[in-house]
Write a protein that holds these residues in place. Structure first.
Motif, PDB file in Angstrom:
ATOM      1  N   GLY A 108       0.693  -1.124   0.071  1.00  0.00           N
ATOM      2  CA  GLY A 108      -0.111  -0.036  -0.091  1.00  0.00           C
ATOM      3  C   GLY A 108       0.939   1.088   0.047  1.00  0.00           C
ATOM      4  N   ILE A 109       0.220   2.387  -0.441  1.00  0.00           N
ATOM      5  CA  ILE A 109       0.825   3.334  -0.693  1.00  0.00           C
ATOM      6  C   ILE A 109       0.015   4.763  -0.143  1.00  0.00           C
ATOM      7  N   LEU A 110       0.275   5.450   1.135  1.00  0.00           N
ATOM      8  CA  LEU A 110      -0.474   6.385   1.366  1.00  0.00           C
ATOM      9  C   LEU A 110       0.125   7.633   1.150  1.00  0.00           C
ATOM     10  N   LEU A 111      -1.029   8.556   0.757  1.00  0.00           N
ATOM     11  CA  LEU A 111      -0.464   9.967   0.166  1.00  0.00           C
ATOM     12  C   LEU A 111      -1.129  11.272   1.114  1.00  0.00           C
ATOM     13  N   ASP A 112      -0.211  11.783   2.059  1.00  0.00           N
ATOM     14  CA  ASP A 112      -0.647  12.693   2.887  1.00  0.00           C
ATOM     15  C   ASP A 112       0.261  14.133   2.839  1.00  0.00           C
ATOM     16  N   MET A 113      -0.402  15.195   2.342  1.00  0.00           N
ATOM     17  CA  MET A 113       0.094  16.332   2.083  1.00  0.00           C
ATOM     18  C   MET A 113       1.069  16.395   0.980  1.00  0.00           C
ATOM     19  N   VAL A 114       0.558  16.046  -0.119  1.00  0.00           N
ATOM     20  CA  VAL A 114       1.713  15.735  -1.524  1.00  0.00           C
ATOM     21  C   VAL A 114       1.367  16.917  -2.395  1.00  0.00           C
ATOM     22  N   GLY A 115       1.179  18.348  -2.008  1.00  0.00           N
ATOM     23  CA  GLY A 115       0.869  19.150  -2.952  1.00  0.00           C
ATOM     24  C   GLY A 115       1.452  20.561  -2.822  1.00  0.00           C
ATOM     25  N   ALA A 116       2.070  20.701  -1.523  1.00  0.00           N
ATOM     26  CA  ALA A 116       2.811  22.000  -1.345  1.00  0.00           C
ATOM     27  C   ALA A 116       3.820  22.289  -2.049  1.00  0.00           C
ATOM     28  N   LYS A 117       4.064  23.613  -2.230  1.00  0.00           N
ATOM     29  CA  LYS A 117       5.200  24.142  -3.266  1.00  0.00           C
ATOM     30  C   LYS A 117       6.439  23.481  -2.530  1.00  0.00           C
ATOM     31  N   ASN A 118       7.560  23.456  -3.039  1.00  0.00           N
ATOM     32  CA  ASN A 118       8.938  22.926  -2.535  1.00  0.00           C
ATOM     33  C   ASN A 118       8.743  21.734  -1.534  1.00  0.00           C
ATOM     34  N   ALA A 119       7.810  20.946  -1.670  1.00  0.00           N
ATOM     35  CA  ALA A 119       7.784  19.897  -0.453  1.00  0.00           C
ATOM     36  C   ALA A 119       9.033  18.967  -0.723  1.00  0.00           C
ATOM     37  N   LYS A 120       9.313  18.321   0.567  1.00  0.00           N
ATOM     38  CA  LYS A 120      10.231  17.347   0.644  1.00  0.00           C
ATOM     39  C   LYS A 120       9.829  16.009   1.176  1.00  0.00           C
ATOM     40  N   PHE A 121       9.961  14.887   0.453  1.00  0.00           N
ATOM     41  CA  PHE A 121       9.340  13.598   0.946  1.00  0.00           C
ATOM     42  C   PHE A 121      10.373  12.908   1.599  1.00  0.00           C
ATOM     43  N   TYR A 122      10.592  12.847   2.838  1.00  0.00           N
ATOM     44  CA  TYR A 122      11.814  12.076   3.280  1.00  0.00           C
ATOM     45  C   TYR A 122      11.135  10.584   3.551  1.00  0.00           C
ATOM     46  N   GLN A 123      12.129   9.707   3.886  1.00  0.00           N
ATOM     47  CA  GLN A 123      11.710   8.250   4.349  1.00  0.00           C
ATOM     48  C   GLN A 123      11.302   8.275   5.722  1.00  0.00           C
ATOM     49  N   GLU A 124      10.096   7.930   5.932  1.00  0.00           N
ATOM     50  CA  GLU A 124       9.306   7.897   7.205  1.00  0.00           C
ATOM     51  C   GLU A 124       9.823   6.626   8.072  1.00  0.00           C
ATOM     52  N   GLN A 125      10.020   6.843   9.010  1.00  0.00           N
ATOM     53  CA  GLN A 125      10.811   5.634   9.901  1.00  0.00           C
ATOM     54  C   GLN A 125       9.737   4.120  10.058  1.00  0.00           C
ATOM     55  N   HIS A 126       8.280   4.461  10.223  1.00  0.00           N
ATOM     56  CA  HIS A 126       7.624   3.430  10.184  1.00  0.00           C
ATOM     57  C   HIS A 126       7.311   2.730   8.897  1.00  0.00           C
TER      58      HIS A 126
END
Ligand code: AHN
Ligand code: ZN
Length: 334
Positions: free
Chosen positions: A223-241
Protein backbone atom coordinates in the motif's frame (compact mmCIF):
# COMPACT_ATOMS: atom_id res chain seq x y z
CA UNK A 1 36.81 -46.98 -32.96
CA UNK A 2 33.09 -47.39 -33.33
CA UNK A 3 32.74 -46.11 -29.81
CA UNK A 4 34.77 -42.98 -30.52
CA UNK A 5 32.73 -42.20 -33.61
CA UNK A 6 29.51 -42.58 -31.73
CA UNK A 7 30.71 -40.22 -29.01
CA UNK A 8 31.78 -37.61 -31.58
CA UNK A 9 28.39 -37.81 -33.25
CA UNK A 10 26.63 -37.33 -29.98
CA UNK A 11 28.76 -34.39 -28.95
CA UNK A 12 28.16 -32.84 -32.38
CA UNK A 13 24.44 -33.26 -31.98
CA UNK A 14 24.61 -31.79 -28.48
CA UNK A 15 26.55 -28.73 -29.70
CA UNK A 16 23.93 -28.13 -32.40
CA UNK A 17 21.16 -28.31 -29.88
CA UNK A 18 22.92 -25.92 -27.55
CA UNK A 19 23.64 -23.48 -30.38
CA UNK A 20 20.04 -23.65 -31.57
CA UNK A 21 18.88 -23.02 -28.05
CA UNK A 22 21.17 -20.04 -27.69
CA UNK A 23 19.94 -18.48 -30.92
CA UNK A 24 16.26 -19.14 -30.38
CA UNK A 25 15.77 -17.79 -26.88
CA UNK A 26 15.78 -14.05 -26.28
CA UNK A 27 18.81 -12.74 -24.39
CA UNK A 28 17.80 -13.04 -20.77
CA UNK A 29 18.82 -10.44 -18.17
CA UNK A 30 21.95 -11.65 -16.39
CA UNK A 31 20.54 -11.12 -12.94
CA UNK A 32 17.63 -9.62 -11.04
CA UNK A 33 19.21 -6.20 -10.87
CA UNK A 34 19.40 -5.97 -14.64
CA UNK A 35 15.80 -7.10 -14.91
CA UNK A 36 14.72 -4.25 -12.63
CA UNK A 37 16.69 -1.68 -14.60
CA UNK A 38 14.46 -2.10 -17.65
CA UNK A 39 12.78 1.22 -18.44
CA UNK A 40 9.36 1.62 -16.91
CA UNK A 41 6.66 3.25 -18.96
CA UNK A 42 3.46 4.61 -17.50
CA UNK A 43 0.72 7.01 -18.57
CA UNK A 44 1.41 10.71 -18.22
CA UNK A 45 0.06 12.05 -14.90
CA UNK A 46 -1.76 15.31 -15.66
CA UNK A 47 -1.01 17.79 -12.85
CA UNK A 48 -3.51 20.35 -14.20
CA UNK A 49 -6.22 17.76 -13.79
CA UNK A 50 -5.07 16.83 -10.26
CA UNK A 51 -4.97 20.53 -9.34
CA UNK A 52 -8.60 20.96 -10.41
CA UNK A 53 -9.61 17.97 -8.25
CA UNK A 54 -7.90 19.60 -5.26
CA UNK A 55 -9.57 22.95 -5.98
CA UNK A 56 -12.99 21.34 -6.37
CA UNK A 57 -12.76 19.74 -2.91
CA UNK A 58 -11.67 23.01 -1.30
CA UNK A 59 -14.60 24.82 -2.95
CA UNK A 60 -17.05 22.69 -0.98
CA UNK A 61 -15.67 24.35 2.15
CA UNK A 62 -13.86 22.55 4.99
CA UNK A 63 -14.83 18.86 4.83
CA UNK A 64 -15.40 18.59 8.56
CA UNK A 65 -17.42 15.51 9.58
CA UNK A 66 -21.10 16.18 10.43
CA UNK A 67 -21.21 19.28 8.18
CA UNK A 68 -22.80 19.78 4.77
CA UNK A 69 -19.52 20.43 2.85
CA UNK A 70 -18.24 17.08 4.14
CA UNK A 71 -21.36 15.25 3.02
CA UNK A 72 -21.50 16.95 -0.38
CA UNK A 73 -17.81 16.43 -1.07
CA UNK A 74 -18.15 12.74 -0.20
CA UNK A 75 -20.91 12.42 -2.79
CA UNK A 76 -18.74 14.22 -5.35
CA UNK A 77 -15.83 11.82 -4.76
CA UNK A 78 -18.13 8.81 -5.15
CA UNK A 79 -19.51 10.28 -8.37
CA UNK A 80 -16.02 10.90 -9.84
CA UNK A 81 -14.74 7.42 -8.98
CA UNK A 82 -17.90 5.87 -10.44
CA UNK A 83 -17.37 7.93 -13.60
CA UNK A 84 -13.80 6.53 -13.79
CA UNK A 85 -15.18 3.00 -13.93
CA UNK A 86 -14.40 1.78 -10.43
CA UNK A 87 -16.38 -0.75 -8.45
CA UNK A 88 -17.39 1.33 -5.41
CA UNK A 89 -17.88 0.20 -1.82
CA UNK A 90 -19.01 2.71 0.80
CA UNK A 91 -18.44 2.03 4.48
CA UNK A 92 -20.78 4.23 6.54
CA UNK A 93 -20.32 4.20 10.29
CA UNK A 94 -20.60 6.33 13.39
CA UNK A 95 -17.49 6.82 15.47
CA UNK A 96 -16.84 8.71 18.69
CA UNK A 97 -14.32 11.53 18.50
CA UNK A 98 -12.00 12.53 21.36
CA UNK A 99 -14.75 14.57 23.07
CA UNK A 100 -17.51 12.00 22.64
CA UNK A 101 -19.14 13.62 19.59
CA UNK A 102 -20.41 10.87 17.29
CA UNK A 103 -19.08 11.53 13.80
CA UNK A 104 -20.96 10.18 10.77
CA UNK A 105 -18.11 8.92 8.62
CA UNK A 106 -17.71 7.27 5.21
CA UNK A 107 -14.69 5.38 3.89
CA UNK A 108 -14.89 5.40 0.09
CA UNK A 109 -13.31 2.39 -1.63
CA UNK A 110 -12.82 2.26 -5.40
CA UNK A 111 -11.62 -0.99 -6.99
CA UNK A 112 -10.07 -1.09 -10.46
CA UNK A 113 -9.70 -4.41 -12.30
CA UNK A 114 -11.22 -6.34 -9.37
CA UNK A 115 -10.52 -9.72 -11.02
CA UNK A 116 -6.73 -9.26 -10.85
CA UNK A 117 -5.23 -11.10 -7.91
CA UNK A 118 -2.11 -9.03 -7.31
CA UNK A 119 -3.29 -5.66 -5.97
CA UNK A 120 -1.94 -2.34 -4.79
CA UNK A 121 -3.76 -0.28 -2.18
CA UNK A 122 -3.60 3.52 -2.49
CA UNK A 123 -4.89 5.73 0.30
CA UNK A 124 -5.44 9.33 1.38
CA UNK A 125 -7.78 11.00 3.85
CA UNK A 126 -10.61 13.15 2.56
CA UNK A 127 -11.81 14.83 5.77
CA UNK A 128 -10.58 18.22 6.98
CA UNK A 129 -9.27 19.31 10.36
CA UNK A 130 -12.02 21.12 12.32
CA UNK A 131 -9.62 23.61 13.94
CA UNK A 132 -6.65 25.75 12.98
CA UNK A 133 -5.03 25.03 16.33
CA UNK A 134 -1.49 25.78 15.14
CA UNK A 135 -2.48 29.20 13.76
CA UNK A 136 -2.13 32.42 15.75
CA UNK A 137 -5.63 33.61 14.84
CA UNK A 138 -9.06 32.02 14.39
CA UNK A 139 -7.79 28.85 16.02
CA UNK A 140 -11.26 27.39 16.51
CA UNK A 141 -12.20 27.77 12.83
CA UNK A 142 -11.71 24.83 10.43
CA UNK A 143 -8.93 24.95 7.84
CA UNK A 144 -9.27 24.70 4.04
CA UNK A 145 -7.08 21.61 4.07
CA UNK A 146 -5.95 22.12 0.48
CA UNK A 147 -2.78 20.19 1.21
CA UNK A 148 -3.81 18.30 4.37
CA UNK A 149 -6.38 16.04 2.83
CA UNK A 150 -7.37 17.41 -0.56
CA UNK A 151 -3.95 17.05 -2.24
CA UNK A 152 -3.68 13.30 -1.67
CA UNK A 153 -7.26 12.77 -2.84
CA UNK A 154 -6.68 14.97 -5.91
CA UNK A 155 -3.63 12.92 -6.89
CA UNK A 156 -5.56 9.66 -6.42
CA UNK A 157 -8.47 10.89 -8.58
CA UNK A 158 -6.03 11.63 -11.40
CA UNK A 159 -4.39 8.22 -10.99
CA UNK A 160 -7.88 6.69 -11.14
CA UNK A 161 -8.59 8.54 -14.39
CA UNK A 162 -5.30 7.30 -15.88
CA UNK A 163 -5.65 3.64 -14.93
CA UNK A 164 -9.15 3.52 -16.34
CA UNK A 165 -7.61 4.42 -19.72
CA UNK A 166 -4.44 2.29 -19.42
CA UNK A 167 -4.59 -1.01 -17.58
CA UNK A 168 -1.65 -1.90 -15.32
CA UNK A 169 -0.62 -5.52 -14.67
CA UNK A 170 -1.87 -5.18 -11.09
CA UNK A 171 -5.32 -4.33 -9.76
CA UNK A 172 -5.62 -1.09 -7.81
CA UNK A 173 -7.80 -0.27 -4.82
CA UNK A 174 -8.14 3.35 -3.81
CA UNK A 175 -9.33 4.02 -0.26
CA UNK A 176 -10.34 7.50 0.77
CA UNK A 177 -10.27 7.39 4.56
CA UNK A 178 -12.57 9.56 6.63
CA UNK A 179 -12.04 10.93 10.15
CA UNK A 180 -8.25 11.16 9.99
CA UNK A 181 -7.85 14.68 11.29
CA UNK A 182 -10.29 14.95 14.22
CA UNK A 183 -7.64 14.71 16.96
CA UNK A 184 -7.98 16.95 20.04
CA UNK A 185 -6.69 20.49 19.50
CA UNK A 186 -3.39 21.56 21.07
CA UNK A 187 -3.84 22.86 24.62
CA UNK A 188 -7.27 21.20 24.86
CA UNK A 189 -8.36 21.23 28.50
CA UNK A 190 -11.76 19.53 28.22
CA UNK A 191 -12.59 15.88 28.82
CA UNK A 192 -11.12 13.21 26.56
CA UNK A 193 -12.81 9.79 26.24
CA UNK A 194 -10.91 7.19 28.21
CA UNK A 195 -10.29 4.95 25.19
CA UNK A 196 -8.08 7.68 23.74
CA UNK A 197 -5.61 7.25 26.61
CA UNK A 198 -4.66 3.99 24.87
CA UNK A 199 -5.11 4.86 21.22
CA UNK A 200 -4.66 7.82 18.91
CA UNK A 201 -7.58 10.22 18.51
CA UNK A 202 -6.56 10.60 14.83
CA UNK A 203 -7.09 8.11 11.99
CA UNK A 204 -10.59 6.92 12.95
CA UNK A 205 -11.50 5.85 9.40
CA UNK A 206 -8.39 3.78 8.73
CA UNK A 207 -8.78 2.02 12.08
CA UNK A 208 -12.38 1.16 11.18
CA UNK A 209 -11.37 -0.14 7.74
CA UNK A 210 -8.48 -2.22 9.11
CA UNK A 211 -10.88 -3.85 11.59
CA UNK A 212 -13.70 -4.19 9.02
CA UNK A 213 -12.14 -4.65 5.60
CA UNK A 214 -14.53 -4.17 2.67
CA UNK A 215 -13.81 -7.82 1.76
CA UNK A 216 -13.05 -9.97 4.81
CA UNK A 217 -10.14 -11.77 3.12
CA UNK A 218 -8.86 -8.69 1.29
CA UNK A 219 -5.12 -8.68 0.69
CA UNK A 220 -2.79 -6.42 -1.23
CA UNK A 221 0.82 -6.79 -2.31
CA UNK A 222 1.52 -3.39 -0.75
CA UNK A 223 0.00 0.00 0.00
CA UNK A 224 0.93 3.64 -0.50
CA UNK A 225 -0.57 6.44 1.58
CA UNK A 226 -0.41 10.02 0.28
CA UNK A 227 -0.59 12.80 2.89
CA UNK A 228 0.26 16.42 2.12
CA UNK A 229 1.64 15.86 -1.38
CA UNK A 230 0.81 19.22 -2.97
CA UNK A 231 2.68 22.07 -1.28
CA UNK A 232 5.29 24.12 -3.15
CA UNK A 233 8.87 22.85 -2.61
CA UNK A 234 7.73 19.86 -0.56
CA UNK A 235 10.29 17.29 0.56
CA UNK A 236 9.33 13.66 0.99
CA UNK A 237 11.74 12.02 3.39
CA UNK A 238 11.76 8.31 4.19
CA UNK A 239 9.46 7.98 7.18
CA UNK A 240 10.61 5.53 9.85
CA UNK A 241 7.40 3.48 10.22
CA UNK A 242 7.31 3.00 6.42
CA UNK A 243 10.92 1.77 6.57
CA UNK A 244 10.06 -0.62 9.40
CA UNK A 245 6.94 -2.12 7.80
CA UNK A 246 7.76 -2.00 4.07
CA UNK A 247 11.45 -1.23 3.43
CA UNK A 248 11.51 -2.68 -0.10
CA UNK A 249 8.51 -0.58 -1.15
CA UNK A 250 10.15 2.59 0.20
CA UNK A 251 13.33 1.75 -1.70
CA UNK A 252 11.54 0.98 -4.96
CA UNK A 253 9.40 4.15 -4.84
CA UNK A 254 12.30 6.44 -3.93
CA UNK A 255 14.55 4.87 -6.60
CA UNK A 256 11.88 5.35 -9.28
CA UNK A 257 11.30 8.97 -8.20
CA UNK A 258 15.02 9.73 -8.34
CA UNK A 259 15.50 7.93 -11.69
CA UNK A 260 12.58 9.80 -13.23
CA UNK A 261 13.78 13.28 -12.24
CA UNK A 262 12.02 13.98 -8.94
CA UNK A 263 15.12 14.05 -6.73
CA UNK A 264 14.25 17.58 -5.55
CA UNK A 265 11.19 16.07 -3.85
CA UNK A 266 12.08 12.49 -2.87
CA UNK A 267 14.98 12.58 -0.37
CA UNK A 268 16.74 9.49 0.92
CA UNK A 269 17.26 10.93 4.44
CA UNK A 270 15.17 9.21 7.06
CA UNK A 271 12.83 11.03 9.47
CA UNK A 272 10.99 9.84 12.54
CA UNK A 273 7.78 7.85 12.25
CA UNK A 274 4.41 9.62 11.99
CA UNK A 275 1.11 8.39 13.40
CA UNK A 276 -1.00 8.28 10.27
CA UNK A 277 -3.49 6.05 8.42
CA UNK A 278 -0.77 3.62 7.31
CA UNK A 279 -0.19 2.51 10.93
CA UNK A 280 -3.54 0.68 11.24
CA UNK A 281 -3.23 -0.74 7.73
CA UNK A 282 0.13 -2.23 8.75
CA UNK A 283 -0.64 -3.17 12.35
CA UNK A 284 -4.21 -4.48 12.04
CA UNK A 285 -4.75 -5.31 8.35
CA UNK A 286 -1.13 -6.52 8.00
CA UNK A 287 -0.69 -4.92 4.60
CA UNK A 288 2.77 -3.37 4.14
CA UNK A 289 1.92 0.27 3.49
CA UNK A 290 4.28 3.24 3.16
CA UNK A 291 3.50 6.91 3.70
CA UNK A 292 4.54 9.60 1.26
CA UNK A 293 4.22 12.67 3.48
CA UNK A 294 5.78 16.11 3.46
CA UNK A 295 8.11 16.69 6.40
CA UNK A 296 10.64 19.38 7.18
CA UNK A 297 14.35 18.73 7.58
CA UNK A 298 13.92 19.15 11.35
CA UNK A 299 11.26 16.36 11.39
CA UNK A 300 8.27 18.68 11.93
CA UNK A 301 5.30 19.08 9.58
CA UNK A 302 5.21 21.86 6.97
CA UNK A 303 4.97 25.47 8.20
CA UNK A 304 1.32 25.74 7.07
CA UNK A 305 0.26 22.55 8.93
CA UNK A 306 -3.07 22.91 10.78
CA UNK A 307 -3.20 26.65 10.06
CA UNK A 308 -5.30 28.76 7.70
CA UNK A 309 -2.29 28.98 5.40
CA UNK A 310 -3.15 25.46 4.24
CA UNK A 311 -5.17 26.82 1.31
CA UNK A 312 -4.91 26.79 -2.51
CA UNK A 313 -2.10 29.40 -2.44
CA UNK A 314 0.42 26.81 -1.24
CA UNK A 315 -0.53 24.15 -3.82
CA UNK A 316 2.00 23.67 -6.61
CA UNK A 317 1.40 21.51 -9.68
CA UNK A 318 5.08 20.47 -9.74
CA UNK A 319 4.66 18.75 -6.38
CA UNK A 320 1.39 17.05 -7.40
CA UNK A 321 3.18 15.85 -10.54
CA UNK A 322 6.19 14.47 -8.65
CA UNK A 323 4.00 12.50 -6.25
CA UNK A 324 1.43 11.33 -8.80
CA UNK A 325 3.82 10.41 -11.60
CA UNK A 326 6.07 8.49 -9.18
CA UNK A 327 3.15 6.43 -7.86
CA UNK A 328 1.96 5.75 -11.43
CA UNK A 329 5.45 4.58 -12.46
CA UNK A 330 5.59 2.36 -9.42
CA UNK A 331 2.21 0.76 -10.24
CA UNK A 332 3.32 0.12 -13.83
CA UNK A 333 6.66 -1.33 -12.66
CA UNK A 334 4.85 -4.25 -10.95
C1 AHN B 1 -0.08 13.50 14.17
O1 AHN B 1 -0.50 14.63 14.26
C2 AHN B 1 1.00 12.97 15.01
N1 AHN B 1 -0.56 12.63 13.27
C3 AHN B 1 -1.57 12.99 12.34
C4 AHN B 1 -1.02 13.00 10.99
C5 AHN B 1 -1.70 13.97 10.15
C6 AHN B 1 -2.53 14.96 10.55
N2 AHN B 1 -1.61 14.03 8.87
C7 AHN B 1 -2.35 15.01 8.47
N3 AHN B 1 -2.90 15.61 9.46
ZN1 ZN C 1 -3.91 17.18 9.59
Amino acid sequence: MLNMRATAKWSYALSCLLLLGACKSKPKPQNKKEAKMQPISAPDFNADSAYLYVQKQVEFGPRVPNTEPHYKCGDYLIQKLTQFGAKITIQSFGEEAFDGTVLQLRNIIASFYPKLKKRVLLGAHWDTRPFADKDSTNKSQPIDGANDGASGVGVLLEIARQIQQTQPKVGVDIILFDGEDFGAPLNYTGKILEKFYQQSDYCLGSKYWAENKHQPNYRAYCGILLDMVGAKNAKFYQEQHSLDYAPSVVKAVWDIANQKGYSDFFKYDRKSGIMDDHIYVNEIAKIPMINIIELEADQTFGWYHHTHADNMDIIDKNTLKAAGQTVLYYIFSL
